[in-house]
Design an enzyme around this catalytic site. Structure first.
Site, PDB file in Angstrom:
ATOM      1  N   ARG A  36       0.661  -1.129   0.407  1.00  0.00           N
ATOM      2  CA  ARG A  36       0.055   0.235  -0.022  1.00  0.00           C
ATOM      3  C   ARG A  36       1.080   1.488   0.518  1.00  0.00           C
ATOM      4  O   ARG A  36      -0.172   1.607  -0.643  1.00  0.00           O
ATOM      5  CB  ARG A  36      -0.883  -0.178   1.373  1.00  0.00           C
ATOM      6  N   LYS A 203     -16.858 -17.672   2.993  1.00  0.00           N
ATOM      7  CA  LYS A 203     -18.477 -17.709   3.640  1.00  0.00           C
ATOM      8  C   LYS A 203     -19.263 -16.848   2.105  1.00  0.00           C
ATOM      9  O   LYS A 203     -19.160 -16.424   1.916  1.00  0.00           O
ATOM     10  CB  LYS A 203     -18.315 -16.837   4.555  1.00  0.00           C
ATOM     11  N   GLY A 354      -8.259  -9.177   0.034  1.00  0.00           N
ATOM     12  CA  GLY A 354      -7.190  -9.385   1.430  1.00  0.00           C
ATOM     13  C   GLY A 354      -6.619 -10.964   0.816  1.00  0.00           C
ATOM     14  O   GLY A 354      -5.347 -10.485   0.456  1.00  0.00           O
ATOM     15  N   GLY A 377     -11.775  -4.795   1.512  1.00  0.00           N
ATOM     16  CA  GLY A 377     -13.790  -4.240   1.877  1.00  0.00           C
ATOM     17  C   GLY A 377     -14.464  -3.727   0.477  1.00  0.00           C
ATOM     18  O   GLY A 377     -15.157  -3.998  -0.112  1.00  0.00           O
TER      19      GLY A 377
HETATM   20  P1  ADP Z   1     -10.653 -12.654   0.476  1.00  0.00           P
HETATM   21  O1  ADP Z   1      -9.907 -12.159   1.298  1.00  0.00           O
HETATM   22  O2  ADP Z   1      -9.873 -13.102  -0.647  1.00  0.00           O
HETATM   23  O3  ADP Z   1     -11.870 -11.742  -0.034  1.00  0.00           O
HETATM   24  P2  ADP Z   1     -11.850 -14.125   1.831  1.00  0.00           P
HETATM   25  O4  ADP Z   1     -11.503 -14.130   3.690  1.00  0.00           O
HETATM   26  O5  ADP Z   1     -13.790 -14.657   1.310  1.00  0.00           O
HETATM   27  O6  ADP Z   1     -11.014 -14.256   1.233  1.00  0.00           O
HETATM   28  O7  ADP Z   1     -11.585 -16.231   2.128  1.00  0.00           O
HETATM   29  C1  ADP Z   1     -10.183 -16.703   2.705  1.00  0.00           C
HETATM   30  C2  ADP Z   1     -10.822 -17.579   3.693  1.00  0.00           C
HETATM   31  O8  ADP Z   1     -10.601 -18.742   2.675  1.00  0.00           O
HETATM   32  C3  ADP Z   1      -8.608 -18.399   3.671  1.00  0.00           C
HETATM   33  O9  ADP Z   1      -8.296 -18.422   5.041  1.00  0.00           O
HETATM   34  C4  ADP Z   1      -8.985 -20.088   3.401  1.00  0.00           C
HETATM   35  O10 ADP Z   1      -8.606 -20.627   4.287  1.00  0.00           O
HETATM   36  C5  ADP Z   1     -10.824 -20.366   3.167  1.00  0.00           C
HETATM   37  N1  ADP Z   1     -11.404 -21.500   2.390  1.00  0.00           N
HETATM   38  C6  ADP Z   1     -11.010 -21.461   1.384  1.00  0.00           C
HETATM   39  N2  ADP Z   1     -11.073 -22.554   0.873  1.00  0.00           N
HETATM   40  C7  ADP Z   1     -12.340 -23.073   1.957  1.00  0.00           C
HETATM   41  C8  ADP Z   1     -12.645 -24.485   2.525  1.00  0.00           C
HETATM   42  N3  ADP Z   1     -12.411 -25.223   1.983  1.00  0.00           N
HETATM   43  N4  ADP Z   1     -12.622 -24.675   3.966  1.00  0.00           N
HETATM   44  C9  ADP Z   1     -12.457 -23.952   4.578  1.00  0.00           C
HETATM   45  N5  ADP Z   1     -11.622 -22.799   4.658  1.00  0.00           N
HETATM   46  C10 ADP Z   1     -11.914 -22.210   2.947  1.00  0.00           C
HETATM   47 MG    MG Z   2     -10.179 -12.030   3.910  1.00  0.00          MG
END
Ligand code: ADP
Ligand code: MG
Length: 397
Positions: A36, A203, A354, A377
């Site tokens: 950043r 999620k 992130g 976010g």
């Molecule tokens: P981003 O920050 O890129 O938007 P998220 O915060 O939504 O991504 O999700 C990231 C998390 O999702 C990671 O910590 C990863 O371990 C978890 N994750 C991915 N696939 C699975 C899975 N099959 N079961 C549990 N957790 C998962």
């Molecule tokens: Mg995340």
């Protein structure tokens, strides 16, 4: 882009307020990822090179009490910025008052000042993050013109962005904000097609709005990671102990119907009994899962399928890892997708989110993407099709 940028204003001799996003991860006073800061350099250099007096400020972490201040000082960031710019950055450890005002008054053309973490103002009633009007007005009074370059907070109306903008003659975008608008905004409003979105992460509930909006604008929406199991369950498959949001099953069904074939789900998985970095006990289609097993990653056939879909894409947006990439045995899917995107020759490829950005960087693919967003976010809300307050405050051309 129809928004004004620093190129559209006179900065010479002006006190230029620059809201940057220096909310960098820190461990024991050390910056662990300086992306950043690096991304903010072009705007700062431009203003300084053109004779502006740069007044920088940012938030850093959460500051709920006086004790939090020690770990949340921007002093180490100012020091690092000075090294990166090879130019003095006068750090003022205050967020208001005489010392700050005098330092600004003494600032000469082409000099740089940075003041302390804007969230220090939160200790007395969340003044910064509740957009206290008096605080925004005060900060606005310190400068002549306002440059917003903080994409990471663009989804929030705080005193240090919206509050200042409401009290100053003109607000323009810095080069980083411009880049985020161009790439993320461009992907959702006017993408080159085929436009393929890849969503993953933990999620469904966090990303329902994103899926819903991307179904309107993308040609294909690939869903992997922890989100896939809610969709598979909605299709009637058993998913064992995999991440699954039972209360979102109806919504997942609705999205699958709305998608009319646009949603692509993984076709194979890495199964295990425990959430641990042990090799998967077997790999196969979801119908192979046992009741006491979970899937922590997609399998090689899924990577192949996704790569095939990606191969013809002209715009790719990736948000959310394909598996628990933090564990090496379950990073294969995420690495595979990085690789598939890296191989695209003439596509605009964007990472938002992130953890996905961290994965792309960690696995060495950072330079292969057209754009890695600096806002988790904010990039999500932008992909959801929402108007971001930090972009709305920027004057139109
Ligand atoms: P981003 O920050 O890129 O938007 P998220 O915060 O939504 O991504 O999700 C990231 C998390 O999702 C990671 O910590 C990863 O371990 C978890 N994750 C991915 N696939 C699975 C899975 N099959 N079961 C549990 N957790 C998962
Ligand atoms: Mg995340």
């Amino acid at each position: 882009m129809n928004k004004k940028t620093v190129r559209d204003i006179e900065v010479s001799g002006k006190k230029v307020l620059i809201r940057v996003d220096f909310n960098v991860p820190m461990q024991d006073g050390e910056i662990t990822d300086e992306n950043r800061i690096v991304e903010a350099l072009p705007t700062i250099k431009y203003i300084v090179d053109n004779g502006g007096r740069a007044i920088l400020f940012s938030h850093l972490g959460r500051v709920a009490s006086a004790e939090d201040k020690k770990d949340a000082t921007l002093a180490p960031v100012a020091k690092r910025l000075q090294e990166l710019l090879q130019k003095e950055v006068k750090f003022v450890p205050e967020t208001r008052g005489q010392v700050l005002e005098e330092a600004i008054a003494n600032l000469k053309d082409g000099e740089i000042l940075m003041f302390e973490n804007t969230r220090f103002e939160d200790i007395e009633g969340k003044k910064e993050s509740k957009n206290n009007p008096e605080l925004g007005k005060y900060w606005a009074s310190l400068g002549d013109v306002f440059v917003n370059d903080a994409f990471g907070t663009a989804h929030r109306a705080h005193a240090s962005n919206a509050g200042i903008a409401a009290n100053i003659k003109e607000t323009v975008a810095g080069f980083l904000l411009e880049k985020e608008i161009k790439f993320i905004g461009g992907a959702v409003s006017n993408p080159k097609r085929p436009f393929v979105a890849i969503l993953g992460g933990a999620k469904v509930s966090d990303k329902i709005e994103v899926i819903s909006n991307l179904l309107n604008v993308a040609d294909k929406v690939i869903i992997g990671g922890g989100m896939a199991y809610t969709f598979l369950k909605a299709q009637g498959f058993e998913v064992g102990t995999s991440l699954c949001e039972i209360e979102k099953l109806d919504l997942a069904k609705e999205l699958l119907e709305k998608a009319d074939g646009k949603i692509v789900l993984p076709v194979d998985f890495r199964f295990t009994k425990k959430f641990e970095n042990e090799p998967a006990s077997h790999v196969g289609p979801i119908t192979d899962i046992k009741a006491d097993e979970m899937s922590l990653d997609i399998g090689p056939k899924s990577v192949e399928l996704f790569a095939e879909i990606l191969a013809t894409a002209k715009t790719v947006v990736w948000n959310g890892p394909m598996g628990v990439f933090e564990m090496s045995n379950y990073a294969h899917g995420t690495i595979g997708v990085c690789e598939a995107i890296a191989n695209l020759k003439s596509a605009t490829t964007i990472v938002g989110g992130g953890d996905s950005a961290a994965a792309a960087i960690q696995f060495g693919y950072a330079s292969k993407f057209t754009h890695i967003s600096t806002g988790g976010g904010a990039s999500l809300e932008y992909l959801e099709g929402k108007l971001l307050p930090g972009i709305e405050i920027v004057a139109n051309k």
